[in-house]
Every structure is written in C-alpha cells, then in structure tokens.
Design a protein around this motif. Structure first.
Motif, PDB file in Angstrom:
ATOM      1  N   ALA A 131      45.083  30.082  43.878  1.00 45.25           N
ATOM      2  CA  ALA A 131      45.595  31.045  44.843  1.00 45.25           C
ATOM      3  C   ALA A 131      45.194  30.565  46.245  1.00 45.25           C
ATOM      4  CB  ALA A 131      45.045  32.438  44.551  1.00 45.25           C
ATOM      5  N   ALA A 173      45.948  35.598  50.777  1.00 50.24           N
ATOM      6  CA  ALA A 173      46.909  36.056  49.767  1.00 50.24           C
ATOM      7  C   ALA A 173      46.715  37.533  49.471  1.00 50.24           C
ATOM      8  CB  ALA A 173      46.737  35.250  48.485  1.00 50.24           C
ATOM      9  N   HIS A 192      48.173  39.905  46.176  1.00 42.81           N
ATOM     10  CA  HIS A 192      49.012  39.944  44.978  1.00 42.81           C
ATOM     11  C   HIS A 192      48.876  41.232  44.179  1.00 42.81           C
ATOM     12  CE1 HIS A 192      50.171  35.786  45.576  1.00 42.81           C
ATOM     13  NE2 HIS A 192      48.905  35.432  45.671  1.00 42.81           N
ATOM     14  N   THR A 223      44.941  40.381  39.723  1.00 41.81           N
ATOM     15  CA  THR A 223      45.620  40.215  41.011  1.00 41.81           C
ATOM     16  C   THR A 223      44.673  40.442  42.185  1.00 41.81           C
ATOM     17  OG1 THR A 223      46.428  42.512  40.951  1.00 41.81           O
ATOM     18  CG2 THR A 223      47.884  40.787  40.093  1.00 41.81           C
ATOM     19  N   LEU A 271      43.054  37.185  42.641  1.00 43.27           N
ATOM     20  CA  LEU A 271      43.958  36.257  43.321  1.00 43.27           C
ATOM     21  C   LEU A 271      44.070  36.574  44.808  1.00 43.27           C
ATOM     22  CD1 LEU A 271      46.881  36.159  40.708  1.00 43.27           C
ATOM     23  CD2 LEU A 271      45.182  34.362  41.117  1.00 43.27           C
ATOM     24  N   THR A 272      43.867  37.843  45.141  1.00 48.17           N
ATOM     25  CA  THR A 272      43.958  38.307  46.522  1.00 48.17           C
ATOM     26  C   THR A 272      42.715  37.899  47.304  1.00 48.17           C
ATOM     27  OG1 THR A 272      45.391  40.173  45.966  1.00 48.17           O
ATOM     28  CG2 THR A 272      44.039  40.408  47.941  1.00 48.17           C
ATOM     29  N   ILE A 293      39.729  31.155  38.693  1.00 47.43           N
ATOM     30  CA  ILE A 293      40.569  31.352  39.872  1.00 47.43           C
ATOM     31  C   ILE A 293      40.013  30.463  40.973  1.00 47.43           C
ATOM     32  CG2 ILE A 293      41.447  32.977  41.583  1.00 47.43           C
ATOM     33  CD1 ILE A 293      42.446  33.554  38.783  1.00 47.43           C
ATOM     34  N   ARG A 321      40.658  28.787  45.015  1.00 48.47           N
ATOM     35  CA  ARG A 321      41.355  29.132  46.248  1.00 48.47           C
ATOM     36  C   ARG A 321      41.493  27.927  47.174  1.00 48.47           C
ATOM     37  NH1 ARG A 321      42.761  33.845  47.270  1.00 48.47           N
ATOM     38  NH2 ARG A 321      41.126  34.740  45.923  1.00 48.47           N
ATOM     39  N   VAL A 381      49.948  30.114  42.504  1.00 48.82           N
ATOM     40  CA  VAL A 381      50.586  31.378  42.885  1.00 48.82           C
ATOM     41  C   VAL A 381      50.564  31.504  44.407  1.00 48.82           C
ATOM     42  CG1 VAL A 381      50.579  33.878  42.615  1.00 48.82           C
ATOM     43  CG2 VAL A 381      49.783  32.419  40.737  1.00 48.82           C
TER      44      VAL A 381
END
Length: 402
Positions: A114, A118, A120, A126, A129-130, A141, A143, A179
């Motif tokens: 990610a 971001a 998401h 999510t 991912l954010t 995950i 980044r 993503v």
C-alpha cells in the motif's frame, strides 16, 4: 465521527434544504457518493418499483436479475479487453477486502503493498492499508511512497520507492497485490502522474503481482470516464474496487477483475455478506450505471471538470492562500498554505473556510494528510447557477480566511 450541525430535510440535484428551511449548495456530494445528484428521478422510480417486488432474498440463496444486470454493466466499466467478472458487496471497504482476498488466493501469496496517504476503509485490513495513525497492525502489509509532486515526490521517486521495497523489505515472489488509488482521495485529491501508473503496471507484470486500483471515490465518471485509470491506457489493473456513487445514494460496492483471478477463489471464498448486492441498491445501481456508460454523460462530466478547474484557477490567481489547484476531471481540489514559497500547510485556515462556507450556504469538505485541502465533489448534474452561487460563497470564505 465528526459531523456537521446541518440537519437535512430534503435534497435534490446539487441542493440541500435543512429542517429550518435554509438551502445549501452541495460541493460535498455525499463524500463522493452522489455523482448523479440527490434523489435523481429515474433512480427514485426504480427503487419504488423494486419496493413492490421484493426487498431481500440473499443472492447466495436465490438469484435475481438486478444483481446480474449490475454486474454486467460494472464489468463494462473496467478498462481493457477482459474477460472480466464482477461481484457485489455492501461497502467500499468490503470491496477492497475482497479484491485483496482474490489476489491472495489467485497468486498463492500473502504480502500486500500500500502507499503513503492511502485511504481504503475502516475494517481491520483496509485500516491497515490506510495511512493513518491508530490502525491495528496486520501482518504482511508494506508501505511505499506515493507521488506528490507539489511536495517534492515525483513519479520517479515513488517508483524507486516501490522497487527499493521489493529489493530490501519483501520478496516480490511473496507479494499478492499492489493496492493504489489512481486519484488519492482522503490523502489530498492527488492524481497520480500517468508514468507512475504505467510503472506500477510494469512492476506488477514483471513479478506476477495483481494490480488493484481503488476507484471507490474516483470512479463512476467523477473524472470523466467510468474509471479514472482509463485516462492511462497503459495502466489497466487486474482488479478494481468500486463503491460510493455506484449505488446512486444507496449502499453498494463491487469488485471487477480478470476472470481467471476471480475464478481462482473456491465457492464460499468471497465475503459478499448477507446484504451484498441487495435488490434495492441494485435497482438504483442499474439506473446509475446506464447513465455512467452513456458517452453523453461522460462528456458532460468532463466538461464540468474543465469548468471547475477554470473557476479554481481563477480563485488561485486572486487569493495567495491557495498554494496549488489540482485534480482530474470533476475531482478537483485546492491546497491551502500560509506561504506559497515555503508551502507551509494552513489547516486552521482550511477549517475556517469550511465553517464559513457552511454558514453562508455552501457544504464543502476538507481532506489531505495535513488537513489543508478543500475538495470539490459537487454532483455531476450541478447547474451553472449552482456553481455560480457555490463559488461565490467559496471565494468570500477564502478571502476572509486569507
């Protein structure tokens, strides 16, 4: 959750009326969920017709035509040749969750890349991912940097960050998905340079990684075509997460993707939820997608975007508080700074503009990592009168803040 003191009584097109009879021009557009405007007559009629037929059966229990028709039309929104398949869920976060799930099953890998700034969703995955503080950590995950030319991060810098991550932090053979939002929404309305999207596509193809674009806020003709990534033919994604305006004001989201990826998931492996693709939302979405796929509507959306950009550029020429105007199509924004040379963010002035605008009859929202970006998400059906009134209020609010 922060909210406005405004209490809505009714709404139509790009106008909102509150319980005290005050009228507002809506530049927030349901936070991107009302590209077709408030209570569009064709959508309302379709919902009423569906109300008299059936409200819910659960698509896993019994099929209904509305779901199938929405999937067919949603697949037509995915750029490239396909073949593609689609599934429907209840929210954008669920769409991103399922896109990642599909990528992981299809590739047999677990890692996900990610990006900075971001957004998401707010589910466990999510939220991880954010790029926001306070999210619970989720394994695998990773980044990378996202481009932000105004603040010195070029497309080349961002691509170098992805390559460095694959060289030093995670083996490409372990990465299931990358993503990314083609236009970062909550992160500041940052359209990715075309060369960055092409570079991502090349990296993913080289390493057998599924490229997932989050078009939840940028899709449904917000930037002109159905998907923002359609502006860059060399960057066709493997999977797209859709949401917000897809439901025409009702909760609905979906995923489209290459058929071989979607088909790799065994029965029961898609988390569509009990209410995913419910009949009322599908009735609304069927009308919405018919409009979205209409070239006349797409051209009108592009024309609105050009109009918005011209108006914002005129404001920037007059008001030094505006450091940059940016966006793609009708997904436009201004970044406010205390000084154009230092580019110091101006979050307090931004909050003051939002508050003053609401007090004068304009609903607008901020965004950005520094809280200093004002975004324009006016419904794509807004009239010239709507825009004249709205920009008049915005201009006054900006001048007062400056």
């Amino acid at each position: 959750m922060q909210t406005s003191p405004l209490v809505v009584a009714s709404a139509e097109g790009a106008r909102i009326r509150d319980v005290d009879g005050n009228e507002y021009i809506d530049f927030a557009g349901g936070v991107g969920a009302l590209n077709g405007g408030h209570t569009p007559p064709a959508v309302v009629a379709a919902i009423r017709q569906q109300l008299e037929a059936h409200l819910h059966v659960g698509y896993s229990a019994a099929q209904y035509d509305g779901y199938s028709q929405v999937c067919k039309r949603l697949v037509a929104c995915h750029p490239g040749e396909g073949p593609y398949k689609a599934l429907l869920v209840g929210s954008g976060a669920e769409a991103v969750e399922n896109a990642v799930r599909i990528a992981r099953v299809a590739t047999g890998r677990s890692a996900v890349i990610a990006f900075d700034r971001a957004f998401h969703g707010r589910t466990l995955l999510t939220a991880a991912l954010t790029d926001r503080p306070g999210a619970f950590p989720v394994p695998d995950i990773h980044r990378a940097m996202a481009p932000y030319p105004y603040r010195g991060v070029s497309a080349e810098d961002a691509l170098a960050s992805v390559r460095a991550l694959l060289a030093r932090e995670v083996d490409p053979a372990d990465v299931a998905a990358v993503v990314f939002e083609p236009v970062q929404g909550e992160g500041g309305f940052l359209p990715a340079p075309p060369e960055f999207l092409v570079g991502l596509r090349e990296i993913c193809t080289e390493h057998g990684i599924a490229l997932v674009f989050d078009e939840i806020q940028s899709g449904m003709c917000r930037t002109g075509p159905p998907a923002a990534c359609a502006h860059v033919p060399g960057a066709v994604p493997d999977l797209i997460a859709w949401g917000k305006s897809l439901g025409g004001g009702l909760p609905l989201a979906g995923v489209t993707g290459r058929a071989e990826l979607v088909d790799a998931v065994p029965p029961g492996g898609i988390a569509s939820g009990t209410m995913g693709g419910n009949p009322l939302s599908c009735a609304a979405a069927g009308v919405t997608l018919e409009q979205v796929l209409d070239p006349v509507f797409q051209r009108a959306a592009a024309d609105l975007g050009a109009d918005l950009r011209s108006r914002l550029d005129a404001l920037a020429a007059e008001i030094p508080l505006i450091g940059e105007v940016r966006g793609l199509g009708a997904m436009q924004a201004i970044e406010l700074v205390t000084d154009r040379d230092t580019r110091e963010p101006a979050p307090k002035a931004t909050a003051a503009v939002v508050e003053a605008a609401r007090g004068a009859g304009l609903l607008v929202k901020s965004c950005g990592a520094h809280g200093n970006v004002i975004r324009v998400l006016v419904p794509l059906v807004a009239t010239t009168t709507d825009l004249d009134l709205g920009f008049g209020v915005l201009r006054h609010a900006l001048r007062e803040a400056a």
